[in-house]
Motif scaffolding. Structure first.
Motif, short mmCIF file in Angstrom:
data_model
loop_
_atom_site.label_atom_id
_atom_site.label_comp_id
_atom_site.label_asym_id
_atom_site.label_seq_id
_atom_site.Cartn_x
_atom_site.Cartn_y
_atom_site.Cartn_z
N GLU A 86 -132.80 -20.10 14.22
CA GLU A 86 -133.38 -21.40 14.55
C GLU A 86 -133.36 -22.38 13.39
O GLU A 86 -133.45 -23.58 13.61
N LYS A 87 -133.31 -21.87 12.17
CA LYS A 87 -133.39 -22.75 11.01
C LYS A 87 -132.83 -22.06 9.77
O LYS A 87 -132.61 -20.85 9.77
N SER A 88 -132.61 -22.85 8.75
CA SER A 88 -132.24 -22.35 7.43
C SER A 88 -133.42 -22.53 6.50
O SER A 88 -134.20 -23.49 6.66
N ILE A 89 -133.57 -21.61 5.55
CA ILE A 89 -134.58 -21.77 4.52
C ILE A 89 -133.89 -21.71 3.15
O ILE A 89 -132.78 -21.19 3.03
N TYR A 90 -134.53 -22.28 2.15
CA TYR A 90 -134.00 -22.38 0.79
C TYR A 90 -132.63 -23.07 0.77
O TYR A 90 -131.72 -22.68 0.05
N GLN A 91 -132.52 -24.15 1.55
CA GLN A 91 -131.27 -24.91 1.63
C GLN A 91 -130.86 -25.47 0.27
O GLN A 91 -129.67 -25.62 0.01
N GLU A 96 -122.28 -24.86 -2.54
CA GLU A 96 -121.56 -26.01 -1.97
C GLU A 96 -120.58 -25.56 -0.90
O GLU A 96 -120.44 -26.21 0.14
N TRP A 97 -119.93 -24.43 -1.12
CA TRP A 97 -118.94 -23.93 -0.15
C TRP A 97 -119.58 -23.36 1.10
O TRP A 97 -118.90 -23.04 2.07
N ASP A 98 -120.95 -23.22 1.12
CA ASP A 98 -121.64 -22.68 2.28
C ASP A 98 -122.53 -23.71 2.96
O ASP A 98 -123.26 -23.39 3.89
N GLU A 99 -122.47 -24.94 2.54
CA GLU A 99 -123.36 -25.97 3.10
C GLU A 99 -123.16 -26.19 4.59
O GLU A 99 -124.09 -26.57 5.29
N ALA A 100 -121.98 -25.91 5.10
CA ALA A 100 -121.73 -26.08 6.54
C ALA A 100 -122.56 -25.08 7.36
O ALA A 100 -122.80 -25.30 8.54
N ALA A 101 -123.04 -24.01 6.72
CA ALA A 101 -123.83 -23.00 7.41
C ALA A 101 -125.32 -23.36 7.51
O ALA A 101 -126.08 -22.67 8.17
N ILE A 102 -125.73 -24.45 6.85
CA ILE A 102 -127.14 -24.84 6.88
C ILE A 102 -127.50 -25.34 8.28
O ILE A 102 -126.84 -26.22 8.82
N LEU A 103 -128.54 -24.75 8.83
CA LEU A 103 -129.02 -25.14 10.15
C LEU A 103 -130.15 -26.15 10.00
O LEU A 103 -131.02 -26.00 9.15
#
Length: 105
Positions: A86-91, A96-103
């Motif tokens: 449902e969400k991302s934590i510690y965004q 930088e290469w994983d920012e697309a995975a932030i919910l």
């Protein structure tokens, strides 16, 4: 259910984040014994990673800071297809290469 981008989860999973299912510790049982690895988490308090003693796969995480909870790695579920974060934590810790995975949520 959430996606955690903290540095501890990155190092423990070898990826940019971990996929976690939080459960009340009192409601959790596991059929076989996990091996446990203890480390200091980002909070400075002990955290514990449960892993399979045979193959080394990550199964659980819990911490002294939130001792009433256990977090199960989604990939260790019998049916990981039911996992729906449902969400991302510690965004702010996301690579930088994983920012697309932030919910967002």
């Amino acid at each position: 259910m959430f996606r955690c981008h903290c540095r501890d989860c990155q190092q423990l999973t070898g990826s940019g984040h971990s996929e976690m299912v939080p459960l009340a510790l009192d409601d959790f049982t596991i059929s076989d014994t996990c091996k446990t690895y203890e480390m200091l988490g980002g909070s400075g308090q002990p955290t514990f990673s449960g892993f399979c003693p045979t193959c080394g796969s990550q199964i659980t995480r819990n911490s002294q800071r939130m001792s009433d909870r256990i977090y199960v790695h989604a990939s260790s579920l019998d049916d990981p297809g039911k996992y729906d974060p449902e969400k991302s934590i510690y965004q702010n810790s996301a690579q930088e290469w994983d920012e697309a995975a932030i919910l967002k949520g």
